[in-house]
Design a protein around this motif. Structure first.
Motif, PDB file in Angstrom:
ATOM      1  N   THR A  93      30.516  27.177  40.628  1.00  0.00           N
ATOM      2  CA  THR A  93      31.171  28.491  40.586  1.00  0.00           C
ATOM      3  C   THR A  93      32.608  28.417  41.131  1.00  0.00           C
ATOM      4  O   THR A  93      33.467  29.185  40.709  1.00  0.00           O
ATOM      5  N   ASP A  94      32.856  27.500  42.054  1.00  0.00           N
ATOM      6  CA  ASP A  94      34.230  27.347  42.568  1.00  0.00           C
ATOM      7  C   ASP A  94      35.174  26.890  41.451  1.00  0.00           C
ATOM      8  O   ASP A  94      36.298  27.377  41.330  1.00  0.00           O
ATOM      9  N   ARG A  95      34.681  25.969  40.648  1.00  0.00           N
ATOM     10  CA  ARG A  95      35.479  25.481  39.539  1.00  0.00           C
ATOM     11  C   ARG A  95      35.763  26.625  38.549  1.00  0.00           C
ATOM     12  O   ARG A  95      36.873  26.763  38.050  1.00  0.00           O
ATOM     13  N   GLN A  96      34.749  27.454  38.316  1.00  0.00           N
ATOM     14  CA  GLN A  96      34.926  28.594  37.405  1.00  0.00           C
ATOM     15  C   GLN A  96      35.958  29.581  37.950  1.00  0.00           C
ATOM     16  O   GLN A  96      36.801  30.086  37.215  1.00  0.00           O
ATOM     17  N   ARG A  97      35.868  29.826  39.254  1.00  0.00           N
ATOM     18  CA  ARG A  97      36.827  30.768  39.862  1.00  0.00           C
ATOM     19  C   ARG A  97      38.247  30.244  39.748  1.00  0.00           C
ATOM     20  O   ARG A  97      39.182  31.006  39.465  1.00  0.00           O
ATOM     21  N   ALA A  98      38.416  28.940  39.941  1.00  0.00           N
ATOM     22  CA  ALA A  98      39.751  28.333  39.816  1.00  0.00           C
ATOM     23  C   ALA A  98      40.245  28.429  38.370  1.00  0.00           C
ATOM     24  O   ALA A  98      41.425  28.713  38.109  1.00  0.00           O
ATOM     25  N   LEU A  99      39.313  28.211  37.447  1.00  0.00           N
ATOM     26  CA  LEU A  99      39.650  28.300  36.026  1.00  0.00           C
ATOM     27  C   LEU A  99      40.111  29.721  35.668  1.00  0.00           C
ATOM     28  O   LEU A  99      41.113  29.923  34.973  1.00  0.00           O
ATOM     29  N   ILE A 100      39.381  30.708  36.175  1.00  0.00           N
ATOM     30  CA  ILE A 100      39.717  32.112  35.921  1.00  0.00           C
ATOM     31  C   ILE A 100      41.077  32.452  36.527  1.00  0.00           C
ATOM     32  O   ILE A 100      41.917  33.090  35.878  1.00  0.00           O
ATOM     33  N   ALA A 101      41.296  32.010  37.772  1.00  0.00           N
ATOM     34  CA  ALA A 101      42.570  32.305  38.440  1.00  0.00           C
ATOM     35  C   ALA A 101      43.733  31.698  37.646  1.00  0.00           C
ATOM     36  O   ALA A 101      44.764  32.360  37.431  1.00  0.00           O
ATOM     37  N   GLY A 102      43.563  30.461  37.203  1.00  0.00           N
ATOM     38  CA  GLY A 102      44.613  29.805  36.424  1.00  0.00           C
ATOM     39  C   GLY A 102      44.866  30.549  35.124  1.00  0.00           C
ATOM     40  O   GLY A 102      46.023  30.735  34.703  1.00  0.00           O
ATOM     41  N   PHE A 103      43.789  30.997  34.512  1.00  0.00           N
ATOM     42  CA  PHE A 103      43.930  31.756  33.264  1.00  0.00           C
ATOM     43  C   PHE A 103      44.685  33.064  33.496  1.00  0.00           C
ATOM     44  O   PHE A 103      45.595  33.410  32.736  1.00  0.00           O
ATOM     45  N   LEU A 104      44.308  33.792  34.554  1.00  0.00           N
ATOM     46  CA  LEU A 104      44.965  35.081  34.823  1.00  0.00           C
ATOM     47  C   LEU A 104      46.465  34.892  35.076  1.00  0.00           C
ATOM     48  O   LEU A 104      47.282  35.668  34.585  1.00  0.00           O
ATOM     49  N   ARG A 105      46.813  33.841  35.824  1.00  0.00           N
ATOM     50  CA  ARG A 105      48.241  33.575  36.048  1.00  0.00           C
ATOM     51  C   ARG A 105      48.933  33.298  34.719  1.00  0.00           C
ATOM     52  O   ARG A 105      50.069  33.711  34.506  1.00  0.00           O
ATOM     53  N   SER A 106      48.227  32.615  33.826  1.00  0.00           N
ATOM     54  CA  SER A 106      48.827  32.261  32.531  1.00  0.00           C
ATOM     55  C   SER A 106      49.072  33.489  31.652  1.00  0.00           C
ATOM     56  O   SER A 106      49.865  33.435  30.711  1.00  0.00           O
ATOM     57  N   ILE A 107      48.368  34.600  31.945  1.00  0.00           N
ATOM     58  CA  ILE A 107      48.641  35.821  31.184  1.00  0.00           C
ATOM     59  C   ILE A 107      49.392  36.837  32.057  1.00  0.00           C
ATOM     60  O   ILE A 107      49.254  38.054  31.891  1.00  0.00           O
ATOM     61  N   ASP A 108      50.155  36.274  33.014  1.00  0.00           N
ATOM     62  CA  ASP A 108      51.102  37.068  33.800  1.00  0.00           C
ATOM     63  C   ASP A 108      50.484  38.031  34.799  1.00  0.00           C
ATOM     64  O   ASP A 108      51.082  39.059  35.119  1.00  0.00           O
ATOM     65  N   PHE A 109      49.295  37.710  35.295  1.00  0.00           N
ATOM     66  CA  PHE A 109      48.793  38.450  36.449  1.00  0.00           C
ATOM     67  C   PHE A 109      49.491  37.892  37.688  1.00  0.00           C
ATOM     68  O   PHE A 109      49.640  36.678  37.819  1.00  0.00           O
ATOM     69  N   SER A 110      49.917  38.789  38.586  1.00  0.00           N
ATOM     70  CA  SER A 110      50.563  38.344  39.824  1.00  0.00           C
ATOM     71  C   SER A 110      49.507  37.695  40.721  1.00  0.00           C
ATOM     72  O   SER A 110      48.294  37.812  40.471  1.00  0.00           O
ATOM     73  N   GLU A 111      49.974  37.023  41.785  1.00  0.00           N
ATOM     74  CA  GLU A 111      49.033  36.424  42.750  1.00  0.00           C
ATOM     75  C   GLU A 111      48.104  37.488  43.324  1.00  0.00           C
ATOM     76  O   GLU A 111      46.910  37.277  43.476  1.00  0.00           O
TER      77      GLU A 111
END
Ligand code: NI
Length: 205
Positions: A69-87
């Motif tokens: 699940t940690d890997r999934q969360r990192a994947l999701i965070a990276g994806f959100l940044r890639s679609i211009d979600f702020s930190e």
């Protein structure tokens, strides 16, 4: 992601993560949760961009579906940044996803309206007609019998799951709108169970 739409990259990402799930947590579930969340947001308020992302992504890091699940969360965070979600937005969505699973503490306090709405939206999809279908799908995928006539008290049955979880959800809703929507779905669970007992003569667990 323009005007909170789901037509951009978010939906393909979710479809790719959940697409082949046959345990009641697939893309169609994510879309229904999103639909419920939008209905709740229209009444209760909250940031639609956060709610949209969290509702669609909420099962993409669930331990029922993913070993890491940690890997999934990192994947999701990276994806959100890639679609211009702020930190900050990315952290907010991550926080909602982390607390959403029933198994991670049903009474974990949820401080934001966005988190309450997404959790209520998810719980609404666990009751009513869709809830019954998903519960049976999940039990079947786990090779669980629906009920055990030889041992009615068997807690490993799908029928027991109605008592362990489904029938309790109505009282666990956070928002007034979800509580009202849950009433009819809850009554349908009760009608289903009564019919089942009438037809089979089974004892309740
Ligand atoms: Ni879910």
């Amino acid at each position: 992601m323009k005007n909170n739409g789901i037509d951009g990259k978010l939906l393909p990402f979710v479809a790719n993560q959940l697409g082949d799930d046959m345990t009641g947590h697939g893309l169609q579930h994510a879309l229904r949760v999103f639909g419920n969340a939008r209905t709740l947001q229209a009444r209760e308020g909250g940031n639609l961009r956060i709610i949209t992302a969290a509702a669609l992504l909420h099962d993409c890091a669930d331990r029922k579906l993913f070993d890491d699940t940690d890997r999934q969360r990192a994947l999701i965070a990276g994806f959100l940044r890639s679609i211009d979600f702020s930190e900050e937005e990315t952290d907010t969505v991550d926080g909602i996803i982390r607390t959403i699973s029933f198994n991670q503490g049903e009474n974990l306090p949820l401080s934001t309206i966005e988190a309450k709405i997404v959790r209520d939206a998810d719980r609404l999809d666990a009751i009513g007609a869709v809830g019954i279908i998903r519960t049976i799908e999940y039990g079947t995928a786990r090779h669980r019998p629906f009920y055990n006539p030889e041992n009615p008290g068997d807690t490993g049955t799908t029928l027991n799951h109605f008592y362990e979880k489904l029938l309790r959800l109505k009282d666990l809703m956070h928002t007034p709108t979800a509580r009202a929507m849950a009433e009819e779905r809850h009554r349908f669970l009760e009608r289903f169970l009564k019919q089942f007992y009438d037809e089979t003569g089974a004892d309740r667990p």
